[in-house]
Write an enzyme that holds these catalytic residues in place. Structure first.
Site, PDB file in Angstrom:
ATOM      1  N   ARG A  59       0.819  -1.219   0.000  1.00 50.71           N
ATOM      2  CA  ARG A  59       0.000   0.000   0.000  1.00 50.71           C
ATOM      3  C   ARG A  59       0.849   1.265   0.000  1.00 50.71           C
ATOM      4  NH1 ARG A  59      -2.679  -3.806   2.849  1.00 50.71           N
ATOM      5  NH2 ARG A  59      -1.616  -3.187   4.749  1.00 50.71           N
ATOM      6  N   GLU A  96       6.928 -10.981  15.159  1.00 49.62           N
ATOM      7  CA  GLU A  96       6.563 -11.595  16.438  1.00 49.62           C
ATOM      8  C   GLU A  96       6.981 -13.078  16.436  1.00 49.62           C
ATOM      9  OE1 GLU A  96       2.532 -10.887  17.272  1.00 49.62           O
ATOM     10  OE2 GLU A  96       2.662 -11.659  19.325  1.00 49.62           O
TER      11      GLU A  96
HETATM   12  P1  AMP Z   1       4.913  -2.907  11.114  1.00 51.01           P
HETATM   13  O1  AMP Z   1       6.161  -3.476  10.500  1.00 51.01           O
HETATM   14  O2  AMP Z   1       4.415  -3.699  12.277  1.00 51.01           O
HETATM   15  O3  AMP Z   1       5.015  -1.431  11.404  1.00 51.01           O
HETATM   16  O4  AMP Z   1       3.772  -3.116  10.062  1.00 51.01           O
HETATM   17  C1  AMP Z   1       3.660  -2.297   9.020  1.00 51.01           C
HETATM   18  C2  AMP Z   1       3.012  -2.943   7.824  1.00 51.01           C
HETATM   19  O5  AMP Z   1       1.912  -3.805   8.153  1.00 51.01           O
HETATM   20  C3  AMP Z   1       2.478  -1.845   6.988  1.00 51.01           C
HETATM   21  O6  AMP Z   1       2.935  -2.061   5.674  1.00 51.01           O
HETATM   22  C4  AMP Z   1       0.978  -1.944   7.096  1.00 51.01           C
HETATM   23  O7  AMP Z   1       0.440  -1.874   5.817  1.00 51.01           O
HETATM   24  C5  AMP Z   1       0.670  -3.262   7.731  1.00 51.01           C
HETATM   25  N1  AMP Z   1      -0.177  -3.174   8.938  1.00 51.01           N
HETATM   26  C6  AMP Z   1       0.183  -3.485  10.194  1.00 51.01           C
HETATM   27  N2  AMP Z   1      -0.835  -3.344  11.059  1.00 51.01           N
HETATM   28  C7  AMP Z   1      -1.882  -2.927  10.326  1.00 51.01           C
HETATM   29  C8  AMP Z   1      -3.251  -2.590  10.642  1.00 51.01           C
HETATM   30  N3  AMP Z   1      -3.746  -2.661  11.886  1.00 51.01           N
HETATM   31  N4  AMP Z   1      -4.042  -2.175   9.639  1.00 51.01           N
HETATM   32  C9  AMP Z   1      -3.564  -2.094   8.380  1.00 51.01           C
HETATM   33  N5  AMP Z   1      -2.312  -2.403   8.018  1.00 51.01           N
HETATM   34  C10 AMP Z   1      -1.471  -2.822   8.969  1.00 51.01           C
END
Ligand code: AMP
Length: 172
Positions: A59, A96
């Site tokens: 996205r 995780e």
């Molecule tokens: P992180 O590495 O945990 O910061 O996760 C980021 C990626 O996961 C991003 O590319 C987001 O598109 C997706 N993501 C994580 N949590 C969500 C959520 N609650 N809603 C939508 N996309 C999420």
């Protein structure tokens, strides 16, 4: 910003139990709001030279492309392994449970470039930390900012992104 917040849809238990997914598709499909978001992001870099906007799969691409166009910058994509056709640099990061990796083309960023990193959601910060490492570790580039549409503050992703200038449009 309140308008944008209203239009983001919460989808409980997607893609798995316990996750509230922030669905940006109503924002993307809105005739004025999508453009307003891109204009707002562009405004952050008024008077600054941006050479590349780096979007993170998948996205992040949707925002990286119009922002790059608006800034007169190049659009660079960071993808999951095996998707990019040419020679790549790879960065592995911990989730995780287990690990994941992202890749960038070896010739994607020119030396001394000013770069903006963009993704839709800052959750735990692992993905953006890996993307920043991928850019910093392999190219002599200057990261101006890591930008997000949404920041899930309760997950404290910022703590993983210590050395970066961060910006998010809306926070939960
Ligand atoms: P992180 O590495 O945990 O910061 O996760 C980021 C990626 O996961 C991003 O590319 C987001 O598109 C997706 N993501 C994580 N949590 C969500 C959520 N609650 N809603 C939508 N996309 C999420």
């Amino acid at each position: 910003m309140e308008e944008i917040k209203q239009i983001i849809r919460d989808v409980p238990d997607f893609p798995k139990q316990g996750i509230v997914f922030k669905d940006i598709t109503p924002l993307l499909g809105h005739p004025e709001m999508f453009g307003k978001v891109v204009d707002h992001l562009k405004g952050r870099f008024d008077g600054r030279k941006v050479d590349h906007v780096v979007g993170i799969e998948a996205r992040g691409f949707i925002f990286a492309a119009p922002l790059a166009y608006a800034l007169g910058a190049g659009c660079v994509i960071v993808r999951k392994p095996g998707k990019l056709p040419y020679k790549t640099f790879q960065q592995t990061y911990t989730l995780e449970y287990g690990t994941d990796s992202i890749e960038i083309h070896q010739d994607a960023i020119k030396p001394d470039s000013n770069v903006v990193l963009i993704d839709d959601v800052l959750a735990t910060g692992g993905t953006m930390a890996a993307a920043a490492e991928l850019v910093k570790g392999n190219f002599n580039a200057n990261i101006l900012e890591a930008t997000f549409i949404i920041e899930l503050e309760f997950l404290k992703g910022r703590e993983k992104l210590g050395g970066l200038d961060l910006h998010s449009l809306i926070q939960y």
